[in-house]
Enzyme design. Structure first.
Site, PDB file in Angstrom:
ATOM      1  N   TYR A  27       0.801  -1.231   0.000  1.00  0.00           N
ATOM      2  CA  TYR A  27       0.000   0.000   0.000  1.00  0.00           C
ATOM      3  C   TYR A  27       0.829   1.274   0.000  1.00  0.00           C
ATOM      4  CZ  TYR A  27      -3.562  -3.401   1.123  1.00  0.00           C
ATOM      5  OH  TYR A  27      -4.387  -4.499   1.079  1.00  0.00           O
ATOM      6  N   ASP A  89     -25.790  -3.216  -2.733  1.00  0.00           N
ATOM      7  CA  ASP A  89     -27.197  -2.788  -2.810  1.00  0.00           C
ATOM      8  C   ASP A  89     -27.343  -1.283  -2.622  1.00  0.00           C
ATOM      9  OD1 ASP A  89     -28.505  -5.792  -1.141  1.00  0.00           O
ATOM     10  OD2 ASP A  89     -27.950  -5.386  -3.249  1.00  0.00           O
ATOM     11  N   HIS A 102      -8.963   0.765  -5.830  1.00  0.00           N
ATOM     12  CA  HIS A 102      -8.083  -0.033  -4.982  1.00  0.00           C
ATOM     13  C   HIS A 102      -6.662   0.477  -5.187  1.00  0.00           C
ATOM     14  CE1 HIS A 102     -11.322  -2.909  -4.249  1.00  0.00           C
ATOM     15  NE2 HIS A 102     -11.591  -2.810  -5.531  1.00  0.00           N
ATOM     16  N   ILE A 103      -5.950   0.709  -4.101  1.00  0.00           N
ATOM     17  CA  ILE A 103      -4.579   1.205  -4.184  1.00  0.00           C
ATOM     18  C   ILE A 103      -3.700   0.160  -4.874  1.00  0.00           C
ATOM     19  CG2 ILE A 103      -2.572   1.839  -2.781  1.00  0.00           C
ATOM     20  CD1 ILE A 103      -4.678   2.813  -0.638  1.00  0.00           C
ATOM     21  N   SER A 104      -3.890  -1.098  -4.497  1.00  0.00           N
ATOM     22  CA  SER A 104      -3.104  -2.197  -5.074  1.00  0.00           C
ATOM     23  C   SER A 104      -3.808  -2.774  -6.298  1.00  0.00           C
ATOM     24  CB  SER A 104      -2.925  -3.307  -4.032  1.00  0.00           C
ATOM     25  OG  SER A 104      -4.190  -3.880  -3.723  1.00  0.00           O
TER      26      SER A 104
HETATM   27  C1  DHK Z   1      -7.476  -2.426   0.290  1.00  0.00           C
HETATM   28  C2  DHK Z   1      -7.709  -3.488   1.125  1.00  0.00           C
HETATM   29  O1  DHK Z   1      -7.849  -3.317   2.408  1.00  0.00           O
HETATM   30  C3  DHK Z   1      -7.766  -4.855   0.635  1.00  0.00           C
HETATM   31  O2  DHK Z   1      -8.660  -5.651   1.379  1.00  0.00           O
HETATM   32  C4  DHK Z   1      -8.147  -4.862  -0.814  1.00  0.00           C
HETATM   33  C5  DHK Z   1      -7.531  -2.540  -1.156  1.00  0.00           C
HETATM   34  C6  DHK Z   1      -7.309  -3.909  -1.622  1.00  0.00           C
HETATM   35  C7  DHK Z   1      -6.602  -1.570  -1.834  1.00  0.00           C
HETATM   36  O3  DHK Z   1      -5.728  -1.995  -2.629  1.00  0.00           O
HETATM   37  O4  DHK Z   1      -6.766  -0.354  -1.633  1.00  0.00           O
HETATM   38  O5  DHK Z   1      -7.999  -6.001  -1.320  1.00  0.00           O
END
Ligand code: DHK
Length: 150
Positions: A27, A89, A102-104
């Site tokens: 992250y 929903d 998503h950051i990753s």
């Molecule tokens: C952040 C999380 O906490 C993970 O559970 C996800 C996501 C990815 C992120 O990449 O920001 O899988």
């Protein structure tokens, strides 16, 4: 409240309050406060609501608030992406543009991170750009609500 002033909601899910020290190899080292600063710079004069919660019900309440008062949503549901039908929903009731972030790069991680439930309710998905993805998401929302030239 006109589109001019309806804010863009930036909603962050569980464990993102630990950004900066949380698994930096995945992250990065930017904190949630750094992410908020990136978002406010990207939005310029357009109003923003920036929130984070480790509680699913709070995120749902904020989506409901955005349904009544928001122009667009950028949502990083974090781990709830893969489990939460209630968030899916709630997002289905929002009429404006939604960017799932998503950051990753979830598709390059373990299989449990590959299938996001909420993707079927969003306009677009951004993943793998690190925290810079938030800037790209806000840029996209501003264009989709006609606040920035396409
Ligand atoms: C952040 C999380 O906490 C993970 O559970 C996800 C996501 C990815 C992120 O990449 O920001 O899988």
């Amino acid at each position: 409240m006109t589109a001019e002033t309806r804010p863009i909601y930036i909603l962050n899910g569980p464990n993102l309050n630990r950004l900066g020290t949380r698994e930096p190899a995945i992250y990065g080292t930017a904190t949630l406060a750094d992410v908020e600063a990136i978002c406010r710079a990207a939005a310029g004069k357009h109003p923003l609501v920036f929130r984070q919660s480790n509680a699913e019900h709070e995120i749902i309440d904020w989506i409901h608030e955005a349904i009544d008062q928001g122009a667009g949503i950028v949502i990083n549901p974090a781990g709830l992406s893969f489990t939460s039908i209630p968030i899916l929903d709630a997002l289905k009731m929002f009429s404006g543009p939604i960017i799932e972030l998503h950051i990753s790069n979830i598709h390059r991680r373990e299989p449990l991170y590959h299938k996001s439930l909420v993707s079927q309710a969003v306009t677009g998905v951004i993943c793998g750009l690190g925290v810079d993805g938030y800037r790209a998401a806000i840029d996209a929302i501003l264009r989709l609500i006609g606040k920035k030239a396409k």
